[in-house]
Scaffold this active site. Structure first.
Site, PDB file in Angstrom:
ATOM      1  CB  SER A 108      34.561 -29.773 -22.827  1.00 32.68           C
ATOM      2  OG  SER A 108      33.327 -29.357 -23.365  1.00 32.68           O
TER       3      SER A 108
ATOM      4  CG  ASP B   4      30.403 -28.386 -27.154  1.00 29.98           C
ATOM      5  OD1 ASP B   4      29.972 -27.437 -26.480  1.00 29.98           O
ATOM      6  OD2 ASP B   4      31.528 -28.386 -27.686  1.00 29.98           O
TER       7      ASP B   4
END
Ligand code: MG
Ligand code: ZN
Length: 362
Positions: A82, A255
């Site tokens: 990320s 996520d």
């Protein structure tokens, strides 16, 4: 057909005139005044389809008509993390996994948020994680190590971001170096709030919303409408700037549900994120000068849907990894400039399009 040729010529002139003015209208409306960028961390097509099935076809994300796909790989890895994924969006550069708004040689890269500030726009971020976590941090901090939250927090004082709301209070006020960054925020004219209820008290000005010591809880543990309320408040504060605003909203825990291989966690986080997409779309529809872009930074969990039932709103989910995967990630856009986001692109193109539409236009 026409009584004389003059009527015919007049008609042609009319058509040319109407056509030109329509073109002029669409050209000027192609540059947005405001951009709301929504990132579903770990969200790709299967995460959306899972939520779509559970909601029996009623999802705000399904309303978009301008749709594309991005390739999420980073400079160091076929599968991004990320930090590199966020940096691609925030700076237009693919970097090494773990890096925040620096390139692979640790050279500082200006972010779209910083560029918007320089242009006199208001800026904001709202997240369902600590504000020091990789995705929001990639818009504000410039370091090679995403894991050092206490090093990331002071970057919020080095920018002029107007509104930031999420968790992570302890990285500001209970630090190993004993520095109290809350005092520094107050000195910089921020209203600092530490609970969702206090959002109602803020009517204008700069806002630092550090609503939880660390990460906000999961939806299933009582986060409620924190993300939706915070996003609405942020928009209402940022829209006061006549020059416009740029804001990023993150559905962070989509996520984490993937890392946990937990479909119930996934659905609750997806529906929360989708409700915020609805708020952004409603605003853009009324406002007319706002571009909404929704995407994910990468897929998480290698989720596949191996069965399901529309009538019952059920899916049979199977995960192939507890990490991220490489599949292409959808991009949805609405508002002035939305057509730019159709087709196949690099994740870095999203930054380049934002820059073209909002920074380079003046
Ligand atoms: Mg994230
Ligand atoms: Zn992840």
């Amino acid at each position: 057909m026409f009584k004389n040729k003059y009527v015919f010529y007049a008609l042609i002139l009319c058509i040319v005139f109407i056509n030109n003015s329509l073109n002029a209208q669409s050209n000027t409306s192609k540059k947005p005044k405001n951009i709301v960028f929504l990132i579903g961390d770990g969200m790709a097509t299967t995460q959306i389809y899972a939520a779509l099935t559970v909601k029996k076809d009623k999802l705000n994300i399904a309303k978009f008509r301008c749709i594309g796909f991005h390739k999420s790989y980073s400079a160091s890895d076929y599968i991004t993390d990320s930090a590199a994924g966020g940096t691609a969006f925030s700076t237009g550069t693919k970097t090494k996994n773990g890096c925040l708004a620096v390139d692979s040689n640790l050279k500082v890269l200006p972010t779209i948020l910083e560029m918007a500030e320089k242009k006199g726009l208001s800026t904001g971020m709202v997240t369902a994680c600590a504000v020091t976590h990789a995705t929001p941090a990639s818009f504000i901090a410039h370091i090679g190590n995403r894991g050092n939250y206490e090093e990331i927090a002071p970057w919020y004082l080095k920018t002029d971001i107007d509104v930031f709301i999420g968790g992570g209070l302890k990285y500001f006020n209970a630090r190993k170096d004993s520095v109290n960054l809350i005092d520094s925020l107050i000195k910089k004219q921020y209203q600092v709030i530490t609970s969702v209820n206090q959002l109602n008290n803020v009517k204008s000005g700069k806002l630092a919303g550090l609503l939880y010591a660390d990460h906000p809880p999961k939806m299933s543990d009582g986060r409620g409408d924190m993300l939706a309320k915070s996003s609405s408040k942020a928009i209402s504060l940022l829209e006061k700037n006549r020059n416009g605003f740029f804001m990023m909203i993150e559905g962070s825990q989509i996520d984490w549900s993937g890392h946990d291989n937990n479909p119930d966690y996934l659905i609750k986080e997806m529906l929360d994120f989708d409700s915020v997409v609805g708020i952004a779309l409603d605003y853009a529809e009324k406002n007319g000068e706002t571009l909404i872009v929704v995407t994910g930074d990468h897929e998480t969990g290698g989720l596949s849907i191996i069965g399901g039932n529309w009538n019952e709103g059920k899916i049979d989910a199977k995960y192939s990894t507890t990490d991220h995967s490489a599949v292409m990630v959808p991009v949805f856009a609405y508002g002035p400039g939305a057509e730019e986001f159709m087709g196949f692109m690099e994740n870095t193109d999203i930054f380049l399009k934002f820059k073209k539409l909002m920074i380079d236009k003046k």
